[in-house]
Scaffold this motif. Structure first.
Motif, PDB file in Angstrom:
ATOM      1  N   GLU A 258       0.826  -1.207   0.000  1.00 16.35           N
ATOM      2  CA  GLU A 258       0.000   0.000   0.000  1.00 16.35           C
ATOM      3  C   GLU A 258       0.862   1.260   0.000  1.00 16.35           C
ATOM      4  O   GLU A 258       0.581   2.217  -0.734  1.00 16.35           O
ATOM      5  N   VAL A 285      -9.796   3.129  -0.565  1.00 17.06           N
ATOM      6  CA  VAL A 285      -9.919   1.888   0.208  1.00 17.06           C
ATOM      7  C   VAL A 285     -11.092   1.972   1.178  1.00 17.06           C
ATOM      8  O   VAL A 285     -11.819   0.979   1.380  1.00 17.06           O
ATOM      9  N   SER A 306      -9.560  -4.596  -2.059  1.00 17.59           N
ATOM     10  CA  SER A 306      -8.344  -3.818  -1.814  1.00 17.59           C
ATOM     11  C   SER A 306      -7.232  -4.239  -2.760  1.00 17.59           C
ATOM     12  O   SER A 306      -6.577  -3.402  -3.381  1.00 17.59           O
TER      13      SER A 306
END
Length: 339
Positions: A258, A285, A306
């Motif tokens: 991420e 997200v 995600s």
């Protein structure tokens, strides 16, 4: 007879100075705007705001590491975990929380120096996989360590106290996270504009040419690796006091990915890029998590969504915005403003 200058030489210097001043004013305006934002947010959105600022702090270090040092790390969440566990363990054993928070980035940076000395000899995907392996090993060790709470987690972490004032509300942690991000941005900006920053840019372009020019490439890269780890450790310290509970599952491999996605989407080698990238990814997200938890959706929907959005956003950026959002916006604004 006067000498005619070519476009892009002397006349460009005042333009670059004006552009630099414009970026500084824009950054100052953004800082003031975000500083005034927390009291205006509903209580349910303050937690997202805190996590966004902490993610942006870590991503500033990732942008330095990838954009200037030319090194890819897929284990940045490991230093986030080291900082969090350092602050949490010290506080649980009676050390003042502010001392634990101050030591969190130092311990994370020290760990980065120990790990980076051998790891930074690797290049490209070899380094990326090595840093990923470090995180997997760390998570395994934390899950087996009884002194760190094991798989159950570290509980009973006290609230952060600043100058005798205990932070209990999300609003206080929003300002604490804002301060941490501001410190990271200021340090990163000073590093970029220093001699070391110029050496890092030269090394990222051509390591051989930079070394031949007298740049201590290995030392500079190790220093940036430690600095990026310190940013992650500092953010992790705030995270520990904010949640009051830590477990190995709080720092999955997906978290490191991420941070990389945030840095790439915002724009590597920029200061504003990590801020923009973190904002875009965190908000996206959150929307997907809300969608994935709707009635009728399977339990694994938020996780699958995600992963899907990270892949989709990366593909879009590589195809249409290879330099990231911030450089693309600067380029478009420059074309519009340029006479």
């Amino acid at each position: 007879m006067t000498e005619r200058t070519h476009p892009g030489t002397v006349p460009d210097r005042p333009a670059r100075r004006r552009a630099g001043r414009g970026r500084r004013w824009a950054l100052a305006g953004l800082a003031l705007g975000t500083l005034a934002l927390p009291p205006l947010l509903p209580e349910r959105h303050l937690a997202t705001f805190v996590l966004l600022l902490l993610a942006a702090t870590v991503t500033v270090g990732v942008s330095l590491l990838m954009g200037y040092a030319g090194q890819v790390s897929l284990g940045q969440a490991s230093f986030y975990a080291i900082g969090a566990y350092t602050a949490g363990l010290l506080a649980v054993h009676g050390v003042p929380p502010l001392v634990g928070l101050a030591l969190a980035p130092l311990i994370a940076a020290a760990a980065a120096v120990l790990l980076g000395a051998p790891l930074l000899r690797l290049r490209g995907h070899h380094l990326a996989f090595a840093t990923l392996a470090v995180q997997l090993i760390l998570l395994s060790l934390l899950a087996q360590a009884d002194w760190a709470g094991g798989a159950i987690g570290l509980q009973g972490i006290p609230r952060l106290s600043l100058f005798g004032v205990e932070l209990r509300e999300d609003l206080g942690y929003a300002y604490a996270a804002w301060f941490v991000l501001a410190v990271a941005v200021l340090i990163a900006r000073n590093v970029i504009e220093s001699r070391a920053g110029r050496g890092l840019r030269a090394a990222a372009a051509s390591e051989t040419a930079a070394a031949a020019s007298g740049v201590a490439v290995g030392r500079y890269r190790l220093a940036v690796f430690a600095l990026s780890a310190a940013f992650a450790g500092l953010a992790g310290g705030v995270y520990a006091f904010y949640l009051g509970y830590l477990a190995p599952g709080s720092f999955p491999v997906l978290l490191s990915i991420e941070y990389v996605v945030m840095a790439v989407v915002g724009g590597l080698g920029t200061i504003a890029g990590p801020l923009v990238g973190a904002t875009v990814i965190i908000l996206l997200v959150q929307v997907l998590n809300t969608l994935g938890t709707q009635p009728g959706m399977p339990d694994y929907a938020p996780s699958v969504l995600s992963y899907a959005v990270y892949a989709l956003v990366l593909v879009i950026c590589v195809l249409f915005l290879p330099r990231g959002l911030v450089p693309a916006l600067r380029s478009r604004v420059g074309r519009v403003v340029r006479p």
